[in-house]
Write a protein that holds these residues in place. Structure first.
Motif, short mmCIF file in Angstrom:
data_model
loop_
_atom_site.label_atom_id
_atom_site.label_comp_id
_atom_site.label_asym_id
_atom_site.label_seq_id
_atom_site.Cartn_x
_atom_site.Cartn_y
_atom_site.Cartn_z
N ILE A 129 0.87 -1.31 0.10
CA ILE A 129 -0.22 -0.07 0.10
C ILE A 129 0.85 1.16 0.08
CG2 ILE A 129 -1.49 1.28 1.22
CD1 ILE A 129 -2.85 -1.26 2.20
N VAL A 130 1.82 1.36 0.93
CA VAL A 130 2.57 2.38 1.03
C VAL A 130 3.42 2.58 -0.43
CG1 VAL A 130 4.92 3.54 1.76
CG2 VAL A 130 2.99 2.38 3.27
N GLY A 131 3.81 1.54 -0.97
CA GLY A 131 4.49 1.50 -2.53
C GLY A 131 3.66 1.94 -3.37
N ARG A 132 2.27 1.83 -3.49
CA ARG A 132 1.35 2.16 -4.36
C ARG A 132 1.11 3.70 -4.23
NH1 ARG A 132 -4.00 -0.44 -3.34
NH2 ARG A 132 -4.22 1.22 -1.87
N GLU A 133 1.13 4.04 -2.80
CA GLU A 133 0.63 5.34 -2.59
C GLU A 133 1.82 6.33 -3.11
OE1 GLU A 133 -2.05 7.01 -1.47
OE2 GLU A 133 -2.87 4.88 -1.96
N VAL A 134 3.10 5.92 -3.01
CA VAL A 134 4.28 6.72 -3.36
C VAL A 134 4.07 6.74 -4.71
CG1 VAL A 134 6.81 6.76 -3.41
CG2 VAL A 134 5.72 6.16 -1.27
N ARG A 135 3.68 5.71 -5.56
CA ARG A 135 3.61 5.75 -7.15
C ARG A 135 2.50 6.63 -7.51
NH1 ARG A 135 4.88 2.59 -11.25
NH2 ARG A 135 3.37 2.46 -13.25
N SER A 136 1.25 6.74 -6.62
CA SER A 136 0.18 7.61 -6.86
C SER A 136 0.58 9.16 -6.98
CB SER A 136 -0.79 7.28 -5.89
OG SER A 136 -1.46 6.11 -6.48
N ALA A 137 1.60 9.23 -5.77
CA ALA A 137 2.12 10.52 -5.53
C ALA A 137 3.07 11.06 -6.84
CB ALA A 137 2.72 10.90 -4.27
N ILE A 138 3.81 10.37 -7.16
CA ILE A 138 4.57 10.62 -8.33
C ILE A 138 3.66 10.95 -9.60
CG2 ILE A 138 6.13 9.49 -10.04
CD1 ILE A 138 7.58 7.91 -7.40
N GLU A 139 2.74 10.05 -9.71
CA GLU A 139 1.76 10.18 -10.87
C GLU A 139 1.14 11.67 -10.75
OE1 GLU A 139 -1.01 7.18 -13.42
OE2 GLU A 139 -1.29 7.30 -11.32
N ARG A 140 0.51 11.83 -9.62
CA ARG A 140 -0.23 13.29 -9.46
C ARG A 140 0.50 14.41 -9.85
NH1 ARG A 140 -2.25 10.32 -5.12
NH2 ARG A 140 -0.84 11.42 -3.67
N VAL A 141 2.01 14.21 -9.37
CA VAL A 141 2.64 15.43 -9.81
C VAL A 141 3.55 15.35 -11.07
CG1 VAL A 141 3.16 15.95 -7.43
CG2 VAL A 141 4.84 14.39 -8.48
N GLY A 142 3.03 14.76 -11.86
CA GLY A 142 3.54 14.19 -13.31
C GLY A 142 4.86 13.94 -13.37
N GLY A 143 5.30 13.10 -12.44
CA GLY A 143 6.74 12.76 -12.32
C GLY A 143 6.76 11.34 -13.29
N VAL A 144 7.83 10.87 -13.42
CA VAL A 144 8.25 9.66 -14.22
C VAL A 144 8.00 8.48 -13.36
CG1 VAL A 144 9.97 8.81 -15.56
CG2 VAL A 144 9.66 10.89 -15.97
N MET A 145 7.54 7.44 -13.97
CA MET A 145 7.13 6.26 -12.99
C MET A 145 8.51 5.62 -12.87
SD MET A 145 4.13 6.02 -12.03
CE MET A 145 4.13 7.55 -11.97
N PRO A 146 9.06 5.02 -11.73
CA PRO A 146 10.21 4.65 -11.47
C PRO A 146 10.83 3.62 -12.47
CG PRO A 146 8.83 4.38 -9.53
CD PRO A 146 8.15 4.66 -10.55
N GLU A 147 9.95 2.72 -12.90
CA GLU A 147 10.46 1.83 -14.08
C GLU A 147 10.77 2.45 -15.26
OE1 GLU A 147 5.78 1.74 -14.37
OE2 GLU A 147 7.36 1.97 -12.66
N HIS A 148 10.43 3.59 -15.46
CA HIS A 148 10.85 4.34 -16.83
C HIS A 148 12.03 5.24 -16.42
CE1 HIS A 148 7.52 2.53 -18.54
NE2 HIS A 148 6.60 3.11 -18.01
N LEU A 149 12.62 5.35 -15.37
CA LEU A 149 13.87 6.21 -15.24
C LEU A 149 15.16 5.50 -15.67
CD1 LEU A 149 12.82 7.29 -11.40
CD2 LEU A 149 13.15 8.86 -13.75
N PRO A 150 16.02 6.24 -16.26
CA PRO A 150 17.14 5.59 -16.66
C PRO A 150 18.11 4.84 -15.60
CG PRO A 150 17.53 8.11 -16.74
CD PRO A 150 16.01 7.66 -16.17
#
Length: 178
Positions: A129-150
């Motif tokens: 749940i915490v991992g999913r929430e961190v991912r949601s926060a990244i998405e909400r601010v328009g960040g790059v998803m971790p799996e797409h970072l170089p």
């Protein structure tokens, strides 16, 4: 109290200024050190919650990654990064990805303690749940998803070796100057 407050704020600003002057590899070194420390705290909190065996801890860790990486398992991330068998995922992350994982780790540790979570299943759920929430926060601010970072070309170990060699050379130069 006012003097103490301003002294602390000044110190914090100096540290932030120092950190912002670092290149990417040195930022990675600093953050990776923080991740190691927080991971130790997470291990303790997970044990206290009932994650006991190595197999259980693997499942627990996997859940956090799956939440943050949109369902990707540790093995999936390992393959995406083209890592060798013994190479650690965290050693092949850029600073942005490390910070996302540091947030996941620190918040999971806090949640396990704050909510007095008990039992393997509940601990695994909390990490996911915490991992999913961190991912949601990244998405909400328009960040790059971790799996797409170089993925950096150099591991943290390589960066550490380079820094040690630089320090050794600098030390020899200083001794010659004296």
């Amino acid at each position: 109290m006012g003097q103490t407050y301003f002294a602390i704020q000044t110190y914090r600003q100096e540290i932030a200024d120092w950190f912002n002057q670092l290149d990417e590899d040195n930022k990675r070194l600093v953050i990776r050190g923080d991740v190691k420390q927080w991971n130790q705290l997470l291990v303790e909190a997970a044990r206290d919650a009932g994650v006991i065996t190595n197999e259980e801890f693997v499942e627990f860790q996997n859940a956090g990654y799956m939440g943050l990486y949109g369902g990707l398992t540790v093995d999936d991330i390992h393959k995406r990064k083209s890592l060798k068998v013994r190479e650690k995922i965290l050693d092949f992350m850029g600073s942005e990805e490390l910070i996302a994982n540091l947030f996941r780790i620190s918040q999971t540790e806090s949640k396990l303690k704050r909510e007095n979570i008990e039992g393997m299943s509940d601990a695994v759920d909390a990490h996911y749940i915490v991992g999913r929430e961190v991912r949601s926060a990244i998405e909400r601010v328009g960040g790059v998803m971790p799996e797409h970072l170089p993925t950096p070309d150099k591991s943290i170990s390589e960066v550490e070796r380079e820094q040690l060699n630089k320090l050794k050379k600098r030390k020899k130069q200083l001794m010659l100057d004296e």
